[in-house]
Design a protein around this motif. Structure first.
Motif, PDB file in Angstrom:
ATOM      1  N   LEU A 135       0.656  -1.218   0.058  1.00 26.25           N
ATOM      2  CA  LEU A 135      -0.180  -0.084  -0.177  1.00 26.25           C
ATOM      3  C   LEU A 135       0.890   1.125   0.145  1.00 26.25           C
ATOM      4  O   LEU A 135       2.097   1.118   0.584  1.00 26.25           O
ATOM      5  N   GLU A 136       0.434   1.817  -0.676  1.00 27.40           N
ATOM      6  CA  GLU A 136       1.038   3.571  -1.181  1.00 27.40           C
ATOM      7  C   GLU A 136       0.288   4.654   0.374  1.00 27.40           C
ATOM      8  O   GLU A 136      -0.641   4.963   0.031  1.00 27.40           O
ATOM      9  N   VAL A 137       0.997   4.835   1.682  1.00 24.46           N
ATOM     10  CA  VAL A 137       0.518   5.700   2.437  1.00 24.46           C
ATOM     11  C   VAL A 137       1.005   6.507   1.903  1.00 24.46           C
ATOM     12  O   VAL A 137       1.753   7.324   1.941  1.00 24.46           O
ATOM     13  N   GLY A 138      -0.110   8.226   2.080  1.00 19.71           N
ATOM     14  CA  GLY A 138       0.670   9.828   1.852  1.00 19.71           C
ATOM     15  C   GLY A 138      -0.061   9.530   0.214  1.00 19.71           C
ATOM     16  O   GLY A 138       0.395   9.449  -0.153  1.00 19.71           O
ATOM     17  N   ALA A 153       7.505  -1.986   7.010  1.00 17.33           N
ATOM     18  CA  ALA A 153       6.818  -0.112   5.969  1.00 17.33           C
ATOM     19  C   ALA A 153       8.211   0.689   6.144  1.00 17.33           C
ATOM     20  O   ALA A 153       9.128   0.011   6.957  1.00 17.33           O
ATOM     21  N   GLU A 154       8.236   1.786   5.173  1.00 17.66           N
ATOM     22  CA  GLU A 154       9.272   2.158   5.600  1.00 17.66           C
ATOM     23  C   GLU A 154       9.041   3.060   6.617  1.00 17.66           C
ATOM     24  O   GLU A 154       8.209   3.557   7.229  1.00 17.66           O
ATOM     25  N   LYS A 155      10.489   4.074   6.660  1.00 15.61           N
ATOM     26  CA  LYS A 155      10.787   4.709   8.004  1.00 15.61           C
ATOM     27  C   LYS A 155       9.938   5.639   8.237  1.00 15.61           C
ATOM     28  O   LYS A 155       9.118   5.828   9.126  1.00 15.61           O
ATOM     29  N   SER A 156       9.645   6.244   7.275  1.00 13.65           N
ATOM     30  CA  SER A 156       8.597   7.786   7.304  1.00 13.65           C
ATOM     31  C   SER A 156       6.878   7.179   7.711  1.00 13.65           C
ATOM     32  O   SER A 156       6.279   7.895   7.587  1.00 13.65           O
ATOM     33  N   PHE A 171      -9.906  -1.890  19.167  1.00 10.51           N
ATOM     34  CA  PHE A 171      -7.749  -0.693  18.423  1.00 10.51           C
ATOM     35  C   PHE A 171      -7.780  -1.851  17.718  1.00 10.51           C
ATOM     36  O   PHE A 171      -8.183  -3.041  16.858  1.00 10.51           O
ATOM     37  N   VAL A 172      -7.284  -0.266  16.011  1.00  9.35           N
ATOM     38  CA  VAL A 172      -6.781  -0.675  15.051  1.00  9.35           C
ATOM     39  C   VAL A 172      -6.313   0.319  14.761  1.00  9.35           C
ATOM     40  O   VAL A 172      -5.465   1.489  15.604  1.00  9.35           O
ATOM     41  N   LEU A 173      -4.923   0.122  13.612  1.00  4.30           N
ATOM     42  CA  LEU A 173      -3.958   0.569  13.430  1.00  4.30           C
ATOM     43  C   LEU A 173      -3.973   1.207  13.336  1.00  4.30           C
ATOM     44  O   LEU A 173      -4.772   0.653  11.629  1.00  4.30           O
ATOM     45  N   GLU A 174      -3.429   2.489  13.005  1.00  2.00           N
ATOM     46  CA  GLU A 174      -3.942   3.390  12.384  1.00  2.00           C
ATOM     47  C   GLU A 174      -2.619   3.754  11.222  1.00  2.00           C
ATOM     48  O   GLU A 174      -1.554   3.627  11.569  1.00  2.00           O
ATOM     49  N   ALA A 175      -2.286   3.724   9.862  1.00  4.57           N
ATOM     50  CA  ALA A 175      -0.619   3.984   9.027  1.00  4.57           C
ATOM     51  C   ALA A 175      -1.191   5.600   8.811  1.00  4.57           C
ATOM     52  O   ALA A 175      -1.986   5.598   7.916  1.00  4.57           O
ATOM     53  N   SER A 176      -0.282   6.453   9.213  1.00  7.10           N
ATOM     54  CA  SER A 176      -0.064   7.843   8.445  1.00  7.10           C
ATOM     55  C   SER A 176       1.768   8.102   8.210  1.00  7.10           C
ATOM     56  O   SER A 176       2.514   7.248   7.793  1.00  7.10           O
ATOM     57  N   GLY A 177       1.674   9.295   7.855  1.00 14.15           N
ATOM     58  CA  GLY A 177       2.693   9.961   6.761  1.00 14.15           C
ATOM     59  C   GLY A 177       2.635  10.091   5.076  1.00 14.15           C
ATOM     60  O   GLY A 177       1.616   9.635   4.662  1.00 14.15           O
ATOM     61  N   SER A 178       4.533   9.267   5.257  1.00 13.03           N
ATOM     62  CA  SER A 178       4.284   9.071   3.426  1.00 13.03           C
ATOM     63  C   SER A 178       5.136   8.022   3.539  1.00 13.03           C
ATOM     64  O   SER A 178       6.341   7.394   3.967  1.00 13.03           O
ATOM     65  N   GLY A 179       4.524   6.594   2.078  1.00 11.34           N
ATOM     66  CA  GLY A 179       5.969   5.485   1.937  1.00 11.34           C
ATOM     67  C   GLY A 179       4.433   4.303   1.695  1.00 11.34           C
ATOM     68  O   GLY A 179       3.518   4.566   2.134  1.00 11.34           O
ATOM     69  N   THR A 180       5.870   3.282   1.689  1.00 14.77           N
ATOM     70  CA  THR A 180       5.364   1.963   0.928  1.00 14.77           C
ATOM     71  C   THR A 180       5.360   1.639   2.401  1.00 14.77           C
ATOM     72  O   THR A 180       6.039   0.818   3.306  1.00 14.77           O
TER      73      THR A 180
END
Length: 262
Positions: A76-79, A93-96, A117-126
């Protein structure tokens, strides 16, 4: 999952996911978001307290990662979009990319939907997630609806609206059909669905097979016990102060009468 790395690239992955690496990739571990947040994420989202970090010190390096069980892997591409991730689906995931455990206060969603509870991925990266069986991706247009069994959810766009309702128009039909409650998503957004629920792919659940869940549970229990002890000490201190103030209240001296002489 094979990740090709240049000098200075860094990847964070689920603990124990590393299969192989190049010679000049340094392995480390870190807490993402602080100790308390990491413990909550591990205890409530089936992830590890620590992420392993993989940093390349030269060009043309690579790492090979895989989940514990046989499963499909999706990138997935975040951001600018954020994603919500189902419990246990995170792989790397990438560090970003930042990961945070969020609380679902809607009790219907907490019990019959994505969980408390749910895990949210934010920022930018793969971001790489794993799923049981194959993965199906639904691209919903504006206003388009899709009904999905919560146990088959892998990830979805964080801004998507969804509600939890009976699978059928009546309670009896919903229960007798074996579906019960289902998630009703409304577009726009993406939904990633796994063809098998996690329990079917894992079989009987293992207890602390690699120690990670034990560490998470012990750390979470320690935080809870410390909080309870502090609360008791505060209540004891308040009670002692109150008792001291009560004893300091001046009372009138008893009347002893006058001085008599014969």
């Amino acid at each position: 999952l094979q990740v090709l790395m240049r000098k200075g690239d860094e990847v964070k992955a689920e603990s124990g996911a590393l299969i192989s690496r190049s010679e000049h990739v340094r392995v480390g571990a870190e807490l993402d978001g602080g100790f308390v947040r990491s413990v909550l994420r591990a205890a409530m989202s089936r992830e590890s307290v620590f992420f392993q970090t993989l940093r390349s010190k030269r060009d043309d390096q690579d790492v090979l990662l895989a989940p514990e069980e046989v499963s499909d892997i999706v990138l997935l591409e975040v951001g600018p979009d954020r994603f919500h991730i189902a419990r246990g689906a995170f792989l790397a995931a990438e560090k970003s990319v930042s990961l945070e455990s969020l609380t679902e206060w809607d009790m219907r969603k907490a019990v019959f939907g994505s969980g408390l509870f749910v895990l949210e991925a934010s920022g930018s990266g793969t971001l790489a997630v794993n799923c049981s069986g194959s993965v199906i991706v639904y691209q919903l247009e504006e206003g388009e609806k899709r009904v999905i069994d919560s146990s088959h959810l892998v990830a979805w766009t964080a801004d998507m609206r969804y509600d939890v309702k009976l699978a059928s128009s009546t309670f009896w039909t919903s229960v007798s059909s074996g579906e019960g409650f289902m998630c009703y998503f409304t577009g726009p957004g993406e939904i990633y669905v796994q063809t098998n629920p996690p329990a079917a792919a894992r079989g009987p659940e293992k207890k602390c097979d690699d120690g990670r869940q034990c560490v998470a549970c012990m750390a979470f229990a320690t935080v809870v016990v410390v909080f309870i002890i502090l609360a008791i000490l505060v209540l004891f201190a308040v009670f002692s102060i109150f008792e001291g103030q009560q004893s300091m209240v001046q009372r009138p001296a008893p009347y002893t009468g006058g001085s008599w002489r014969a």
